[in-house]
Design an enzyme around this catalytic site. Structure first.
Site, PDB file in Angstrom:
ATOM      1  N   THR A 298       0.833  -1.205   0.000  1.00  0.00           N
ATOM      2  CA  THR A 298       0.000   0.000   0.000  1.00  0.00           C
ATOM      3  C   THR A 298       0.868   1.255   0.000  1.00  0.00           C
ATOM      4  O   THR A 298       1.990   1.248   0.517  1.00  0.00           O
ATOM      5  CB  THR A 298      -0.911  -0.007   1.253  1.00  0.00           C
ATOM      6  OG1 THR A 298      -1.424   1.302   1.465  1.00  0.00           O
ATOM      7  CG2 THR A 298      -0.149  -0.396   2.517  1.00  0.00           C
ATOM      8  N   ASP A 299       0.309   2.344  -0.521  1.00  0.00           N
ATOM      9  CA  ASP A 299       1.028   3.620  -0.490  1.00  0.00           C
ATOM     10  C   ASP A 299       1.184   4.147   0.936  1.00  0.00           C
ATOM     11  O   ASP A 299       2.004   5.027   1.198  1.00  0.00           O
ATOM     12  CB  ASP A 299       0.327   4.672  -1.380  1.00  0.00           C
ATOM     13  CG  ASP A 299      -1.093   5.004  -0.939  1.00  0.00           C
ATOM     14  OD1 ASP A 299      -1.620   4.342  -0.019  1.00  0.00           O
ATOM     15  OD2 ASP A 299      -1.688   5.941  -1.522  1.00  0.00           O
ATOM     16  N   GLU A 300       0.378   3.576   1.868  1.00  0.00           N
ATOM     17  CA  GLU A 300       0.417   4.091   3.243  1.00  0.00           C
ATOM     18  C   GLU A 300       1.769   3.834   3.910  1.00  0.00           C
ATOM     19  O   GLU A 300       2.085   4.450   4.922  1.00  0.00           O
ATOM     20  CB  GLU A 300      -0.732   3.497   4.074  1.00  0.00           C
ATOM     21  CG  GLU A 300      -2.074   3.813   3.430  1.00  0.00           C
ATOM     22  CD  GLU A 300      -3.296   3.498   4.284  1.00  0.00           C
ATOM     23  OE1 GLU A 300      -3.184   3.494   5.519  1.00  0.00           O
ATOM     24  OE2 GLU A 300      -4.372   3.276   3.694  1.00  0.00           O
TER      25      GLU A 300
ATOM     26  N   TYR B 241      -1.426  -0.397  11.171  1.00  0.00           N
ATOM     27  CA  TYR B 241      -1.662  -1.066   9.883  1.00  0.00           C
ATOM     28  C   TYR B 241      -0.512  -0.801   8.918  1.00  0.00           C
ATOM     29  O   TYR B 241       0.120  -1.727   8.403  1.00  0.00           O
ATOM     30  CB  TYR B 241      -2.995  -0.586   9.260  1.00  0.00           C
ATOM     31  CG  TYR B 241      -3.099  -0.893   7.774  1.00  0.00           C
ATOM     32  CD1 TYR B 241      -3.186  -2.212   7.329  1.00  0.00           C
ATOM     33  CD2 TYR B 241      -3.086   0.126   6.817  1.00  0.00           C
ATOM     34  CE1 TYR B 241      -3.261  -2.511   5.962  1.00  0.00           C
ATOM     35  CE2 TYR B 241      -3.165  -0.161   5.455  1.00  0.00           C
ATOM     36  CZ  TYR B 241      -3.251  -1.478   5.040  1.00  0.00           C
ATOM     37  OH  TYR B 241      -3.311  -1.772   3.701  1.00  0.00           O
TER      38      TYR B 241
ATOM     39  N   LYS C  75       2.446  -3.285   7.280  1.00  0.00           N
ATOM     40  CA  LYS C  75       2.620  -3.505   5.830  1.00  0.00           C
ATOM     41  C   LYS C  75       4.052  -3.130   5.416  1.00  0.00           C
ATOM     42  O   LYS C  75       4.665  -3.800   4.583  1.00  0.00           O
ATOM     43  CB  LYS C  75       1.602  -2.678   5.026  1.00  0.00           C
ATOM     44  CG  LYS C  75       0.161  -3.116   5.183  1.00  0.00           C
ATOM     45  CD  LYS C  75      -0.138  -4.498   4.620  1.00  0.00           C
ATOM     46  CE  LYS C  75      -0.052  -4.562   3.110  1.00  0.00           C
ATOM     47  NZ  LYS C  75      -0.439  -5.905   2.597  1.00  0.00           N
TER      48      LYS C  75
HETATM   49  P1  NAD Z   1      -9.812  -7.108   2.922  1.00  0.00           P
HETATM   50  O1  NAD Z   1      -9.764  -6.809   4.381  1.00  0.00           O
HETATM   51  O2  NAD Z   1     -11.074  -6.848   2.173  1.00  0.00           O
HETATM   52  O3  NAD Z   1      -9.458  -8.657   2.685  1.00  0.00           O
HETATM   53  C1  NAD Z   1      -8.440  -9.315   3.379  1.00  0.00           C
HETATM   54  C2  NAD Z   1      -8.648 -10.825   3.191  1.00  0.00           C
HETATM   55  O4  NAD Z   1      -7.566 -11.498   3.853  1.00  0.00           O
HETATM   56  C3  NAD Z   1      -9.938 -11.359   3.800  1.00  0.00           C
HETATM   57  O5  NAD Z   1     -10.579 -12.236   2.895  1.00  0.00           O
HETATM   58  C4  NAD Z   1      -9.478 -12.108   5.031  1.00  0.00           C
HETATM   59  O6  NAD Z   1     -10.316 -13.215   5.372  1.00  0.00           O
HETATM   60  C5  NAD Z   1      -8.094 -12.578   4.604  1.00  0.00           C
HETATM   61  N1  NAD Z   1      -7.208 -12.833   5.751  1.00  0.00           N
HETATM   62  C6  NAD Z   1      -7.000 -12.017   6.828  1.00  0.00           C
HETATM   63  N2  NAD Z   1      -6.136 -12.603   7.666  1.00  0.00           N
HETATM   64  C7  NAD Z   1      -5.782 -13.798   7.118  1.00  0.00           C
HETATM   65  C8  NAD Z   1      -4.911 -14.844   7.515  1.00  0.00           C
HETATM   66  N3  NAD Z   1      -4.233 -14.777   8.670  1.00  0.00           N
HETATM   67  N4  NAD Z   1      -4.778 -15.902   6.690  1.00  0.00           N
HETATM   68  C9  NAD Z   1      -5.476 -15.992   5.532  1.00  0.00           C
HETATM   69  N5  NAD Z   1      -6.323 -15.027   5.116  1.00  0.00           N
HETATM   70  C10 NAD Z   1      -6.471 -13.942   5.895  1.00  0.00           C
HETATM   71  O7  NAD Z   1      -8.590  -6.345   2.289  1.00  0.00           O
HETATM   72  P2  NAD Z   1      -8.446  -5.649   0.851  1.00  0.00           P
HETATM   73  O8  NAD Z   1      -8.946  -4.277   0.926  1.00  0.00           O
HETATM   74  O9  NAD Z   1      -8.956  -6.583  -0.176  1.00  0.00           O
HETATM   75  O10 NAD Z   1      -6.857  -5.575   0.748  1.00  0.00           O
HETATM   76  C11 NAD Z   1      -6.102  -6.661   0.205  1.00  0.00           C
HETATM   77  C12 NAD Z   1      -4.631  -6.329   0.253  1.00  0.00           C
HETATM   78  O11 NAD Z   1      -4.399  -5.139  -0.501  1.00  0.00           O
HETATM   79  C13 NAD Z   1      -4.110  -6.051   1.661  1.00  0.00           C
HETATM   80  O12 NAD Z   1      -2.821  -6.633   1.755  1.00  0.00           O
HETATM   81  C14 NAD Z   1      -4.034  -4.531   1.738  1.00  0.00           C
HETATM   82  O13 NAD Z   1      -3.001  -4.121   2.604  1.00  0.00           O
HETATM   83  C15 NAD Z   1      -3.713  -4.184   0.300  1.00  0.00           C
HETATM   84  N6  NAD Z   1      -4.179  -2.850  -0.162  1.00  0.00           N
HETATM   85  C16 NAD Z   1      -5.486  -2.465   0.031  1.00  0.00           C
HETATM   86  C17 NAD Z   1      -5.912  -1.224  -0.459  1.00  0.00           C
HETATM   87  C18 NAD Z   1      -7.359  -0.771  -0.313  1.00  0.00           C
HETATM   88  O14 NAD Z   1      -7.671   0.360  -0.670  1.00  0.00           O
HETATM   89  N7  NAD Z   1      -8.272  -1.614   0.152  1.00  0.00           N
HETATM   90  C19 NAD Z   1      -5.012  -0.385  -1.114  1.00  0.00           C
HETATM   91  C20 NAD Z   1      -3.691  -0.817  -1.290  1.00  0.00           C
HETATM   92  C21 NAD Z   1      -3.289  -2.058  -0.816  1.00  0.00           C
HETATM   93  P1  TYD Z   2     -10.509   4.183   4.802  1.00  0.00           P
HETATM   94  O1  TYD Z   2     -11.523   3.742   3.799  1.00  0.00           O
HETATM   95  O2  TYD Z   2     -10.569   3.595   6.179  1.00  0.00           O
HETATM   96  O3  TYD Z   2      -9.078   3.977   4.128  1.00  0.00           O
HETATM   97  P2  TYD Z   2      -7.597   4.468   4.651  1.00  0.00           P
HETATM   98  O4  TYD Z   2      -7.695   4.889   6.051  1.00  0.00           O
HETATM   99  O5  TYD Z   2      -6.802   3.207   4.494  1.00  0.00           O
HETATM  100  O6  TYD Z   2      -7.187   5.553   3.708  1.00  0.00           O
HETATM  101  O7  TYD Z   2     -10.625   5.755   4.950  1.00  0.00           O
HETATM  102  C1  TYD Z   2     -10.444   6.631   3.856  1.00  0.00           C
HETATM  103  C2  TYD Z   2     -10.473   8.037   4.394  1.00  0.00           C
HETATM  104  O8  TYD Z   2     -11.781   8.317   4.878  1.00  0.00           O
HETATM  105  C3  TYD Z   2      -9.540   8.258   5.568  1.00  0.00           C
HETATM  106  O9  TYD Z   2      -8.993   9.583   5.460  1.00  0.00           O
HETATM  107  C4  TYD Z   2     -10.427   8.161   6.785  1.00  0.00           C
HETATM  108  C5  TYD Z   2     -11.756   8.690   6.271  1.00  0.00           C
HETATM  109  N1  TYD Z   2     -12.973   8.108   6.897  1.00  0.00           N
HETATM  110  C6  TYD Z   2     -13.958   8.952   7.411  1.00  0.00           C
HETATM  111  O10 TYD Z   2     -13.850  10.190   7.374  1.00  0.00           O
HETATM  112  N2  TYD Z   2     -15.065   8.378   7.964  1.00  0.00           N
HETATM  113  C7  TYD Z   2     -15.232   7.023   8.029  1.00  0.00           C
HETATM  114  O11 TYD Z   2     -16.267   6.541   8.573  1.00  0.00           O
HETATM  115  C8  TYD Z   2     -14.209   6.179   7.478  1.00  0.00           C
HETATM  116  C9  TYD Z   2     -14.349   4.682   7.537  1.00  0.00           C
HETATM  117  C10 TYD Z   2     -13.098   6.765   6.920  1.00  0.00           C
END
Ligand code: NAD
Ligand code: TYD
Length: 349
Positions: free
Chosen positions: A140-142, A165, A169
């Site tokens: 992630t970019d975070e 988090y 990562k």
């Molecule tokens: P999500 O929370 O929707 O899904 C995570 C999945 O991992 C779930 O299906 C969960 O059951 C599984 N999981 C959790 N712990 C586990 C374990 N110990 N063993 C096996 N499976 C396990 O997450 P997401 O939003 O789909 O993100 C997926 C990946 O992409 C993550 O690594 C996250 O850091 C990365 N990512 C997410 C975003 C975003 O905007 N959502 C952006 C950049 C990177």
């Molecule tokens: P989120 O979807 O949790 O992603 P991330 O924290 O990984 O960027 O949140 C996106 C942005 O929205 C973040 O700046 C936090 C804000 N946010 C709210 O203002 N209210 C909410 O209820 C949630 C879940 C997030």
């Protein structure tokens, strides 16, 4: 022909990735390993559960014995590691599971890949691996931390994560790097900005706001709502990962983003106006501790070196995403009621 181990495939991005891979590469086998935590939902994959190229295994990536047995059983040549605890707010209330899953789970997978792919697994000096194998880490970019009003994240920047988090990562990224440097394991990493699209768990900003809007609940905006995220449609992220596992250079990190910086409050207003509700639903609440102010991705490396570019404009992507949540109210209702977990918990006891 490839056999791809997708971890965390029952989550938001992983399930979108599996749909894309089965469609785009009909000769590939996909093994989905997921522990089915609260974020794992097999309803996301209902339409492919009988596809002969798709196998689901309920397993925890921290369980070295089970992960080793999966590598023994299937001729896995590619790992795409999505499995993670992914919600910043949860990492503030309960950090430990973020460390065990995101860091130790990644190390278990790296060890299994090394043991099964190394041509001389018992020789600690050997750096020769089977042809065409690859461990891909979805990051992630975070991990870069927060930006001020200007500047963008580039791959060469030092990591400076601020939340449990993002620090977990970042740690995983460094372990992936170490397995490449020390053991020669063929790895790659993508660091993507915030995703939106179908099957996103309704605790994250966009699906939460859509669902609350549809049910006339308050829309909780943290702090002043002026934090900026760089939004990318999930399908574009999945295409970027597919590009990197096929064309990306081993040992490299690629940023993924679509140049779509938006303040949170703009997103909330867009959702309200698209659904046709009142801005009176907005409720400013106490800010998230350590809330990163701004993220912005410089995607020059992946666009110029690998030719990837996003297909969705933010406007089109959001229109389709809001329409998807409207058409799939039952998917959200099953999560809110908890029935999504009961059904599959029975099946995979
Ligand atoms: P999500 O929370 O929707 O899904 C995570 C999945 O991992 C779930 O299906 C969960 O059951 C599984 N999981 C959790 N712990 C586990 C374990 N110990 N063993 C096996 N499976 C396990 O997450 P997401 O939003 O789909 O993100 C997926 C990946 O992409 C993550 O690594 C996250 O850091 C990365 N990512 C997410 C975003 C975003 O905007 N959502 C952006 C950049 C990177
Ligand atoms: P989120 O979807 O949790 O992603 P991330 O924290 O990984 O960027 O949140 C996106 C942005 O929205 C973040 O700046 C936090 C804000 N946010 C709210 O203002 N209210 C909410 O209820 C949630 C879940 C997030």
């Amino acid at each position: 022909m490839k056999t791809v181990l997708v971890t965390g495939g029952a989550g938001f991005i992983g399930s979108n990735f599996i749909h894309l891979m089965l469609k785009k590469h009909p000769d590939y086998k996909i093994i989905n390993v997921d522990a089915l935590t609260y974020a794992g939902n097999l309803e996301n994959l209902k339409s492919v559960e009988n596809n002969p190229n798709y196998t689901f295994i309920k397993a925890d990536i921290r369980d070295a014995g089970t992960i080793g047995a999966i590598f023994d059983k299937y001729p896995i040549d590619t790992v795409v590691n999505f499995a993670a605890e992914s919600h910043v707010d949860r990492s503030i209330t309960d950090p430990q599971i973020f460390l065990t899953t995101n860091i130790l789970g990644t190390q278990v997978l790296l060890d299994a890949a090394k043991a099964h792919w190394k041509l001389a697994p018992d020789d600690k000096y050997s750096r020769d691996y089977k042809d065409g194998v690859r461990f891909h880490q979805v990051s992630t970019d975070e991990v870069y931390g927060a930006l001020g009003k200007t500047g963008m994240f580039v791959e060469t920047m030092p990591l400076s994560p601020n939340s449990p988090y993002s620090s977990s990562k970042a740690s995983a990224d460094l372990i992936v790097r170490a397995y490449h440097e020390t053991f020669g394991l063929p790895v790659s990493t993508t660091r993507c900005s915030n995703n939106y699209g179908p099957y996103q768990f309704p605790e994250k900003l966009i699906p939460l706001m859509i669902n609350n809007c549809l049910t006339d609940k308050a829309l909780p905006v943290y702090g002043d709502g002026m934090q900026i995220r760089d939004w990318l449609h999930v399908e574009d992220h999945c295409e970027a990962i597919d590009t990197v596992i096929h064309k990306g250079k081993v040992g490299e990190v690629y940023n993924v983003g679509g140049n779509n910086e938006k303040a949170n409050i703009e997103i909330v207003r867009l959702i309200i106006s698209t659904i046709g509700k009142s801005e009176d639903l907005i409720k400013y609440v106490k800010d998230r501790p350590g809330h990163d102010r701004r993220y912005a991705i410089d995607n020059t490396k992946i666009t110029t070196q690998l030719g990837w570019k996003p297909k969705y404009t933010f406007e089109q992507g959001m229109k389709e995403t809001i329409a998807w949540y409207l058409d799939n109210r039952k998917w959200v209702d099953n999560i809110v009621s908890g029935s999504y977990q009961k059904y599959y918990a029975e099946m995979y006891k």
